[in-house]
Design an enzyme around this catalytic site. Structure first.
Site, mmCIF file in Angstrom:
data_model
loop_
_atom_site.group_PDB
_atom_site.id
_atom_site.type_symbol
_atom_site.label_atom_id
_atom_site.label_comp_id
_atom_site.label_asym_id
_atom_site.label_seq_id
_atom_site.Cartn_x
_atom_site.Cartn_y
_atom_site.Cartn_z
ATOM 1 N N ASP A 1 -1.605 6.270 -6.457
ATOM 2 C CA ASP A 1 -1.902 5.373 -5.333
ATOM 3 C C ASP A 1 -2.187 3.956 -5.802
ATOM 4 O O ASP A 1 -3.107 3.720 -6.577
ATOM 5 C CB ASP A 1 -3.100 5.917 -4.554
ATOM 6 C CG ASP A 1 -3.429 5.077 -3.335
ATOM 7 O OD1 ASP A 1 -2.521 4.410 -2.808
ATOM 8 O OD2 ASP A 1 -4.592 5.078 -2.915
ATOM 9 N N ASP B 1 0.818 -1.207 0.000
ATOM 10 C CA ASP B 1 0.000 0.000 0.000
ATOM 11 C C ASP B 1 0.852 1.258 0.000
ATOM 12 O O ASP B 1 1.577 1.523 0.966
ATOM 13 C CB ASP B 1 -0.908 -0.023 1.237
ATOM 14 C CG ASP B 1 -1.777 1.206 1.352
ATOM 15 O OD1 ASP B 1 -2.093 1.808 0.309
ATOM 16 O OD2 ASP B 1 -2.155 1.552 2.490
#
Length: 452
Positions: A337, A157
């Site tokens: 992201d 992440d």
């Protein structure tokens, strides 16, 4: 006096004939046994050859494996980790099927023919899919902790910076089905005990700091991580997810306890030469991806890499001018992201963008649909001072149904972070091989190879 002697040879002839017959029978039996053995060998070789041919067809023709990626992973001087991707499209389709909403969406499609939905009350609020279901994408890869290498499935992440795993001391429901870290089984465990709580969009988890040997691919290093003992605040996402913990690939300012992110710590300990990692998401396989740590594997992209300077060392964010059809946002903040499955935009901006594009918002579902060959959909443009990045509809549309006319989900969704903040998620990273460079405070882009 002459004697008349008669000899009866009939019995001898009979015995001889019997012997001959017996010999012939024995020879026939031997021949039959030999033939039988050869027949068995024939059958064996036939099955062997047929099996080999069948395996070849399965492995190389019907379901060919990408041997090129294996070659790259085995010969690269960098660490390459293959991971599985669970995206929003899969979760939405699962919910649609569970609640039998297919006909509901089909009726909504009639907007394109009549301008009205025929049955606006086919769905209800209880059938909803949350925004997180649409926005989140999870990249699962494996790593180990402890000298005994306890295995865990991690999410990689870029929006967080700590590493955490569920502890053997965790008794909450979510931990029941997970791989749990047991410090008692590791001789290299070092106690810390500092209590912490982490907040995510999907909820919170809490636990305490520990230190042990972490192994990612062939890299082993001592690292301070979090043993999570309470996941109740992270439900139901944690129980439903296929992961055990999270490896944060964000910046130190995002971390709890001021811990250096994994990639930076690897460089600190001289395990890698560059504090760099990259993502390659093959266009032809929506469920696979590859994370490279410590350098750039040039076999994943074509053309030249271009770099953009970060505007803040918190997220991987840059300043770009955005052109969505007739709409323009100058100097927008674009966050790159890995944890977002869509392109996100402020609600007000997106409502204006969708006007006149024949895009339908499905009631009770955070789902925008259109026909897959919709000619009104524009190519999106993202401009910096020196570079232009484009995103064609083929990258931000995902086919979900075919009712004689192909129906696609639009992977551009409303998320209100700040007025001019956008997220470049999976659709953008699937077109552009992406470099995250801690050393130079930049992100780099190049056209990803559609197929290796």
């Amino acid at each position: 006096m002459a004697l008349s002697i008669k000899e009866d040879f009939s019995s001898a002839f009979a015995k001889n004939e019997s012997a001959v017959n017996s010999s012939t029978f024995n020879n026939n039996m031997k021949t039959w046994k030999i033939q039988k053995r050869f027949q068995i060998l024939y059958v064996f070789f036939f099955l062997l050859i047929t099996g080999a041919l069948f395996y070849y067809l399965i492995d190389n023709v019907l379901f060919p494996k990408n041997k090129k990626i294996n070659e790259i992973m085995n010969t690269s001087k960098h660490v390459i980790i293959g991971f599985s991707i669970e995206n929003s499209h899969d979760r939405i389709m699962k919910t649609v099927k569970q609640h039998r909403l297919k006909n509901y969406i089909k009726e909504s499609l009639k907007f394109f023919k009549t301008g009205l939905t025929q049955k606006p009350h086919l769905g209800n609020a209880g059938d909803s899919v949350t925004l997180n279901d649409v926005a989140n994408v999870m990249y699962y890869g494996e790593a180990q902790i402890g000298d005994n290498k306890q295995k865990f499935a991690f999410i990689f992440d870029t929006g967080s910076a700590n590493l955490w795993v569920p502890s053997a001391q965790c008794n909450t429901i979510g931990c029941k089905t997970k791989n749990l870290y047991d410090s008692n089984k590791s001789k290299t465990y070092e106690k810390d005990g500092t209590k912490v709580e982490m907040n995510y969009v999907s909820g919170t988890v809490s636990g305490f700091f520990s230190k042990d040997i972490v192994t990612i691919a062939n890299l082993s290093f001592p690292y301070k991580f979090i043993e999570v003992t309470d996941t109740n605040g992270f439900e139901p996402a944690y129980t439903l997810g296929q992961f055990d913990g999270i490896v944060g690939l964000g910046w130190k300012d995002l971390s709890i306890g001021s811990v250096d992110p994994v990639v930076v710590e690897l460089k600190n300990q001289n395990k890698i030469e560059q504090a760099v990692f990259t993502f390659y998401l093959p266009f032809d396989d929506k469920h696979k991806g590859y994370l490279t740590i410590g350098g750039i594997e040039d076999r994943f992209y074509e053309g030249q890499l271009t770099y953009e300077k970060l505007n803040h060392d918190l997220y991987w964010q840059v300043d770009l001018d955005l052109h969505f059809g007739n709409l323009t946002v100058e100097k927008a903040t674009a966050i790159v992201d890995s944890g977002t499955s869509s392109i996100t935009a402020p609600t007000e901006f997106l409502n204006k963008f969708f006007e006149g594009l024949d895009v339908v918002k499905i009631p009770f579902l955070p789902l925008y649909i259109t026909t897959c060959n919709n000619p009104k959909l524009p190519t999106l443009e993202f401009r910096s001072a020196t570079n232009v990045y484009t995103l064609e509809p083929e990258y931000y549309l995902q086919q979900i149904f075919d009712f004689g006319i192909s129906l696609c989900m639009v992977s551009i969704i409303p998320v209100d972070l700040n007025k001019n903040t956008f997220i470049l998620g999976d659709p953008f990273m699937r077109k552009y091989f992406t470099v995250f460079d801690y050393d130079n405070h930049t992100v780099g882009f190049a056209l990803a190879k559609k197929k290796l």
